[in-house]
Design an enzyme around this catalytic site. Sequence first.
Site, PDB file in Angstrom:
ATOM      1  N   ASN A 178      34.849  45.973  28.059  1.00  0.00           N
ATOM      2  CA  ASN A 178      36.133  45.666  28.703  1.00  0.00           C
ATOM      3  C   ASN A 178      36.925  44.727  27.889  1.00  0.00           C
ATOM      4  O   ASN A 178      36.189  43.543  27.290  1.00  0.00           O
ATOM      5  CB  ASN A 178      36.094  45.242  29.922  1.00  0.00           C
ATOM      6  CG  ASN A 178      34.804  44.301  30.487  1.00  0.00           C
ATOM      7  OD1 ASN A 178      33.788  43.997  29.350  1.00  0.00           O
ATOM      8  ND2 ASN A 178      34.891  43.656  31.600  1.00  0.00           N
ATOM      9  N   CYS A 223      39.619  48.348  31.189  1.00  0.00           N
ATOM     10  CA  CYS A 223      37.991  48.722  31.323  1.00  0.00           C
ATOM     11  C   CYS A 223      37.156  49.210  30.050  1.00  0.00           C
ATOM     12  O   CYS A 223      37.833  49.779  29.182  1.00  0.00           O
ATOM     13  CB  CYS A 223      37.613  49.503  32.499  1.00  0.00           C
ATOM     14  SG  CYS A 223      38.318  49.004  34.158  1.00  0.00           S
ATOM     15  N   GLU A 270      35.150  51.785  29.862  1.00  0.00           N
ATOM     16  CA  GLU A 270      35.323  53.142  29.764  1.00  0.00           C
ATOM     17  C   GLU A 270      36.496  53.640  29.104  1.00  0.00           C
ATOM     18  O   GLU A 270      36.628  54.655  28.439  1.00  0.00           O
ATOM     19  CB  GLU A 270      35.024  53.833  31.241  1.00  0.00           C
ATOM     20  CG  GLU A 270      33.912  53.489  31.913  1.00  0.00           C
ATOM     21  CD  GLU A 270      33.706  52.164  32.782  1.00  0.00           C
ATOM     22  OE1 GLU A 270      34.488  51.097  32.291  1.00  0.00           O
ATOM     23  OE2 GLU A 270      33.518  52.071  33.883  1.00  0.00           O
ATOM     24  N   CYS A 275      34.972  52.342  37.905  1.00  0.00           N
ATOM     25  CA  CYS A 275      35.970  52.609  38.692  1.00  0.00           C
ATOM     26  C   CYS A 275      36.812  54.046  38.988  1.00  0.00           C
ATOM     27  O   CYS A 275      36.564  54.622  37.839  1.00  0.00           O
ATOM     28  CB  CYS A 275      37.190  51.265  38.355  1.00  0.00           C
ATOM     29  SG  CYS A 275      38.376  51.707  37.285  1.00  0.00           S
TER      30      CYS A 275
HETATM   31  N1  THU Z   1      35.624  46.965  34.574  1.00  0.00           N
HETATM   32  C1  THU Z   1      35.409  47.658  33.621  1.00  0.00           C
HETATM   33  O1  THU Z   1      35.208  47.436  32.452  1.00  0.00           O
HETATM   34  N2  THU Z   1      34.823  48.984  34.110  1.00  0.00           N
HETATM   35  C2  THU Z   1      34.965  49.551  35.271  1.00  0.00           C
HETATM   36  O2  THU Z   1      34.724  50.742  35.769  1.00  0.00           O
HETATM   37  C3  THU Z   1      35.206  48.468  36.600  1.00  0.00           C
HETATM   38  C4  THU Z   1      35.576  46.871  36.031  1.00  0.00           C
HETATM   39  C5  THU Z   1      35.687  45.551  34.169  1.00  0.00           C
HETATM   40  C6  THU Z   1      37.365  44.921  34.341  1.00  0.00           C
HETATM   41  C7  THU Z   1      37.093  43.305  34.576  1.00  0.00           C
HETATM   42  O3  THU Z   1      37.279  43.081  32.947  1.00  0.00           O
HETATM   43  C8  THU Z   1      35.919  43.207  35.080  1.00  0.00           C
HETATM   44  O4  THU Z   1      35.111  44.676  34.998  1.00  0.00           O
HETATM   45  C9  THU Z   1      35.972  42.703  36.304  1.00  0.00           C
HETATM   46  O5  THU Z   1      36.750  43.513  37.125  1.00  0.00           O
END
Ligand code: THU
Length: 147
Positions: free
Chosen positions: A53, A64, A66, A104
């Site tokens: 991320n 994110c 993914e 998410c």
């Molecule tokens: N985040 C991800 O990288 N993937 C997800 O599926 C959910 C959230 C990251 C975004 C942000 O940098 C941190 O997690 C906290 O929300």
Amino acid sequence: MSARENWPSEKISPEDLLTMARDAADRAYVPYSHFHVGAALLFEGDEVIKSCNVENSSYGITICAERAGVVIMISQGKKNPLAIAVAGSHESSDDYFKTACPPCGACRQALAEFNKNMLVVMASKDGAKVYELKKLLPHAFSLEHEE
Ligand code: THU
């Protein structure tokens, strides 16, 4: 039949892919949430793309792990991820292999674009668990209307 029985690689196990996702999380740029996420996408031929991320002081444009993986995949000319592992933890703990970091909703939709039959690996207190993306995102949006 459990999702694990459909695992597409003999060389790279779900546990291996989760370890690669965890390694990728070390590179996360997370000065705001301090929550590291890593993803590892598995392709035919046991190729793997790792991503993390990337946050921003304009919080809403954070990407994110993914979806960062999807961007790298397309940029490298690949299109059909067979599986993805996701590992996440706050930097004050080391929960990568104990607690699931479920993708998410936006990331589930972004992944479904490229393979509705993709498998998703997450941690659990009992070790790596394998899920089917289509069960994590029933009725995904698609421009191809299905009855
Ligand atoms: N985040 C991800 O990288 N993937 C997800 O599926 C959910 C959230 C990251 C975004 C942000 O940098 C941190 O997690 C906290 O929300």
